[in-house]
Design a protein around this motif. Structure first.
Motif, PDB file in Angstrom:
ATOM      1  N   CYS A 617      -5.476   5.322  -1.149  1.00 20.08           N
ATOM      2  CA  CYS A 617      -5.705   6.717  -1.507  1.00 20.08           C
ATOM      3  C   CYS A 617      -5.245   6.979  -2.941  1.00 20.08           C
ATOM      4  O   CYS A 617      -4.330   6.327  -3.452  1.00 20.08           O
ATOM      5  CB  CYS A 617      -4.960   7.644  -0.556  1.00 20.08           C
ATOM      6  N   ALA A 618      -5.873   7.961  -3.574  1.00 21.73           N
ATOM      7  CA  ALA A 618      -5.562   8.293  -4.964  1.00 21.73           C
ATOM      8  C   ALA A 618      -4.183   8.930  -5.077  1.00 21.73           C
ATOM      9  O   ALA A 618      -3.605   9.406  -4.093  1.00 21.73           O
ATOM     10  CB  ALA A 618      -6.625   9.250  -5.502  1.00 21.73           C
ATOM     11  N   ASN A 619      -3.657   8.949  -6.284  1.00 15.83           N
ATOM     12  CA  ASN A 619      -2.384   9.609  -6.613  1.00 15.83           C
ATOM     13  C   ASN A 619      -1.202   9.032  -5.832  1.00 15.83           C
ATOM     14  O   ASN A 619      -0.246   9.760  -5.538  1.00 15.83           O
ATOM     15  CB  ASN A 619      -2.486  11.117  -6.359  1.00 15.83           C
ATOM     16  N   ARG A 621      -0.888   8.405  -2.903  1.00 16.99           N
ATOM     17  CA  ARG A 621      -0.712   9.068  -1.612  1.00 16.99           C
ATOM     18  C   ARG A 621      -0.647   8.021  -0.508  1.00 16.99           C
ATOM     19  O   ARG A 621      -1.477   7.110  -0.465  1.00 16.99           O
ATOM     20  CB  ARG A 621      -1.878  10.016  -1.353  1.00 16.99           C
ATOM     21  N   ASP A 689      -9.888  11.278  -0.794  1.00 19.79           N
ATOM     22  CA  ASP A 689      -9.447  11.663  -2.130  1.00 19.79           C
ATOM     23  C   ASP A 689      -9.924  13.069  -2.482  1.00 19.79           C
ATOM     24  O   ASP A 689      -9.170  13.877  -3.036  1.00 19.79           O
ATOM     25  CB  ASP A 689      -9.942  10.658  -3.173  1.00 19.79           C
ATOM     26  N   ALA A 690     -11.191  13.369  -2.164  1.00 16.08           N
ATOM     27  CA  ALA A 690     -11.730  14.693  -2.495  1.00 16.08           C
ATOM     28  C   ALA A 690     -11.155  15.782  -1.589  1.00 16.08           C
ATOM     29  O   ALA A 690     -10.819  16.872  -2.037  1.00 16.08           O
ATOM     30  CB  ALA A 690     -13.255  14.679  -2.389  1.00 16.08           C
ATOM     31  N   ASN A 693      -7.513  16.488  -2.563  1.00 18.05           N
ATOM     32  CA  ASN A 693      -7.256  16.752  -3.975  1.00 18.05           C
ATOM     33  C   ASN A 693      -6.580  18.114  -4.146  1.00 18.05           C
ATOM     34  O   ASN A 693      -7.043  19.136  -3.638  1.00 18.05           O
ATOM     35  CB  ASN A 693      -8.572  16.725  -4.759  1.00 18.05           C
ATOM     36  N   GLY A 694      -5.463  18.111  -4.854  1.00 18.91           N
ATOM     37  CA  GLY A 694      -4.751  19.357  -5.101  1.00 18.91           C
ATOM     38  C   GLY A 694      -3.740  19.726  -4.032  1.00 18.91           C
ATOM     39  O   GLY A 694      -3.013  20.716  -4.183  1.00 18.91           O
TER      40      GLY A 694
END
Length: 776
Positions: A617-619, A621, A689-690, A693-694
């Protein structure tokens, strides 16, 4: 006067003096008759009482006294019975006489004017998703001459065969219903006129007051209109399932025909749905009701024996082909799931009532996440084989709310690939092996022999890319998806039933509806226990893709199961709350919530290592999950299904890829076999990821170690094994996290809707061909 000669006579005492003033009376003077109202009784009334006994009469024996008491009791019972009977006869008549002028029956034109309001769907943030209408919303009123005779008779056979002979209600049916309910059964007893009153008013409370009022209205309607008028009103009002009010709309949504073109058999099927319209897609129920209606028509002489014997159960068109336009594409399946939930026991409202009053339904679907699901599928599958099919289901672990639901690009025109199909889970099923092992006291550091060999007569092997030694810890075996370890674990330690139980505890339903039929999951033929192939996601390990997202959500919620749901609340026309979802969570893997939490945390500790290999996963995570595939039955080098199921602390998602034909190879645009970390893994990563996000980046809690949490620090000698290693070298997997093995039994070709169980024995005989297993 002297008392004697020479002596005075003493004075007399009062009352002793002679009465010489009046002459003696010769005869008794006759009494004057007394008035009857004041006349004293000539005789003692007690002498006729049952308890009066003359002193001269002999005492009664015990038998005589008993007979006398019984006689008195029965005398009182007879009197009470006559009084009760009188009240039973006169009471209702009096009640009806009083209520009759006070009630009014609903006029058909008034019902038509108020039929079917618009239903508004909302996203999880409250914004409007869509307004939907149902079949028959703008339906014109039928006249009786428009209804073919066999259609009328089918409806009468289904609901009130003696309609033309009763006065608005069927006394025999009511008495029969009372008897059935008194003996523990369930029956309504309402005649067709009463049903019209109930449907037209929308009042169906199970109270005596409502039932009585309904009966009086039906009686009044019968007096003030004729039977043909009532039947016409009924055919315009009654709900037939599939959202259809009225027979004209029903003919369209079941067979896409004009009502005049329905056959008697088709009319019987539609009429049979009146009793429980929410079961319109249950094939077994349809057949049961169709047989009942056809038999009633035969008994009444409305069809002959030749026709009855020659007719087979009609197959209605797929509802997706006949329902009116609503939401399109993937969102059409969201609408379908919402409507199904409205009709479910969990909500208890029914779409029929929702249509009548017009409601606002607030769904759990997150607009951004739904968009992310669609975008992820479109982006990854662009340019790929056009015959590839996929589903993506996303569930919030902390609530059970379904946040995104992508069941196919074609909406209602194709199969629901999330909840309308069952597939072999492959290696995505191995976490349930681990749950069963943890429940029996093992730990993720326990080791098993990972070498290819024959276990209980079945050749089992892995891919050649394993880094584990002969004795491999469970944690590393899960990361490398080593079939020999998990097959050994289930065959010799946990047993396959414990694995199936663990999956059910996590959220795999024991029974699901597939193509209108109820099917038991994770069982052998006719409900037999699953075989050991379940250990590696083969044979009996058949599940719906949606349910895998739910089961992995239980891991994410630290061992707490929450049933998935699509509706948060429903509001009526005046914003009154008609339904509100309430959380009904429970520990999944052990009645002790702490132990259930520890089991889930230990599973997560293992699974969080798997996405790091190419689909992290991005960031930074933290994500956890498992990939899996199912190989072709006749070609070990190809796969027919591929999976990726994974989660974070706040979202669980399942992605599945296959083809409608089922047992055909799935390949990417380069012609390579599709593995779990390939197309499914890419869709899963892009979506997660989408979707996240945030949002805050959360980490999984540190688990409390269970059993042998850490593997042995140094190798230990192992007693010689009685099993025989397989001499065949398996082909190398094209995906580093995918392993392969020999299945317990070749899987027969099957369609996408659901594969039959391939084996019922606990240990099938070994296949002489040492093929790769459909497990990753």
């Amino acid at each position: 006067m002297n008392g004697g000669p020479g002596r005075p006579v003493p004075p007399r005492r009062p009352g002793e003096q002679a009465t010489t003033q009046l002459p003696p009376v010769a005869n008794q003077v006759q009494r004057e008759p007394g008035l009857l109202t004041h006349r004293e009784p000539d005789e003692d009334p007690d002498m006729y009482d049952d308890d009066y006994y003359d002193d001269d009469e002999p005492e009664l024996t015990e038998d005589e006294e008993r007979r006398l008491r019984k006689k008195k009791i029965w005398k009182r019972v007879r009197i009470a019975s006559f009084v009760a009977l009188g009240l039973m006869i006169l009471g209702p008549i009096l009640a009806v006489a009083i209520a009759y002028p006070l009630v009014n029956w609903p006029k058909p034109e008034e019902v038509a004017a108020g039929r079917n309001k618009t239903i508004t769907l909302h996203w999880s943030d409250g914004s409007e998703m869509a307004k939907i209408s149902q079949p028959g919303q703008n339906l014109t009123m039928l006249t009786l001459d428009e209804v073919p005779d066999h259609v009328r008779k089918a409806v009468l056979a289904a609901e009130d065969a003696n309609f033309y002979e009763n006065p608005g209600f069927d006394a025999k049916a009511i008495a029969r219903a009372v008897w059935i309910q008194a003996t523990g059964g369930s029956s309504g007893g309402s005649g067709l006129t009463q049903q019209y009153i109930k449907k037209a008013t929308g009042q169906d409370d199970p109270t005596l007051t409502r039932k009585f009022t309904e009966l009086v209205k039906a009686y009044k309607m019968s007096n003030e209109s004729d039977h043909d008028t009532i039947l016409t009103a009924y055919l315009n009002t009654v709900h037939f399932g599939r959202g259809a009010d009225g027979m004209k709309a029903a003919a369209q949504v079941y067979f896409k025909k004009e009502m005049k073109d329905l056959t008697p058999s088709e009319a019987a099927l539609i009429a049979g749905m009146i009793q429980t319209p929410s079961k319109s897609e249950n094939e077994e129920y349809r057949e049961k009701r169709w047989n009942f209606v056809m038999d009633q028509m035969l008994q009444k002489g409305w069809i002959d024996q030749t026709y009855r014997s020659s007719e087979k159960l009609p197959t209605p068109l797929n509802f997706e082909e006949t329902r009116p336009a609503g939401l399109e594409g993937p969102l059409a399946r969201v609408q379908q799931q919402v409507e199904n939930e409205v009709d479910s026991d969990d909500v208890g409202l029914t779409m029929e009532r929702a249509q009548k009053i017009g409601v606002d339904i607030y769904t759990t679907i997150d607009k951004n996440m739904q968009t992310a699901a669609t975008d992820a599928v479109n982006a990854v599958l662009e340019g790929q084989d056009a015959e590839l099919r996929t589903s993506l289901s996303a569930i919030e672990p902390t609530t059970g709310a379904v946040k995104a639901y992508y069941a196919g690009k074609d909406g209602l025109q194709g199969i629901d690939y999330a909840k309308g199909t069952i597939q072999e889970a492959g290696s995505t099923f191995k976490p349930f092996d681990l749950v069963a092992a943890l429940q029996m006291g093992k730990g993720i550091g326990d080791t098993y022999d990972s070498t290819p060999r024959i276990i209980n007569g079945v050749p089992i092997r892995n891919a050649s890319n394993t880094t584990c030694g002969k004795q491999c810890p469970i944690k590393q075996a899960m990361i490398e998806s080593l079939n020999t370890v998990f097959y050994d674990m289930v065959a010799n330690d946990t047993g396959p039933k414990a694995v199936a139980d663990a999956a059910h505890q996590a959220g795999i339903p024991e029974t699901v509806m597939i193509d209108g039929k109820a099917k038991q999951t994770l069982t052998g033929k006719e409900g037999a226990a699953p075989n050991t192939g379940i250990a590696i996601g083969a044979d009996d390990a058949q599940v719906r893709p949606f349910d895998m997202a739910s089961a992995f959500a239980t891991f994410a919620s630290r061992g707490v199961y929450r049933k998935p749901f699509f509706i948060t609340k429903i509001e009526g026309p005046d914003k009154e709350l008609l339904y509100q979802h309430t959380d009904k969570s429970a520990p999944a893997f052990d009645p002790d919530a702490t132990k259930s939490r520890d089991i889930a945390d230990n599973v997560t500790e293992v699974l969080k290592e798997i996405p790091k290999k190419g689909i992290a996963c991005a960031n930074n995570r933290e994500c956890a999950g498992k990939t899996g595939t199912h190989e072709l039955a006749d070609n070990a080098s190809q796969n027919s299904k591929a999976w990726m199921v994974g989660y974070t602390p706040t979202l669980s998602a399942s992605v599945w890829i296959g083809k409608d034909a089922g047992n055909v190879a799935i390949k990417d645009r380069s012609g390579n076999p599709v593995f779990g970390s390939g197309l499914p893994g890419q869709i899963w990563k892009k979506f997660m990821d989408a979707a996240l996000n945030g949002t805050p980046v959360e980490k999984f809690p540190k688990p409390k170690p269970l059993g042998n949490f850490e593997p042995p620090k140094k190798s230990q000698s192992v007693p010689p094994s009685s099993v025989t290693p397989s001499s065949t070298t398996p082909p190398r997997s094209t995906d580093p996290d995918e392993s392969s093995t020999k299945p317990t039994k070749p899987t027969k070709p099957c369609g996408i809707v659901g594969c039959p169980t391939t084996s019922t024995s606990e240990e099938p005989p070994p296949d002489p061909i040492n093929r790769r297993d459909p497990t990753n």
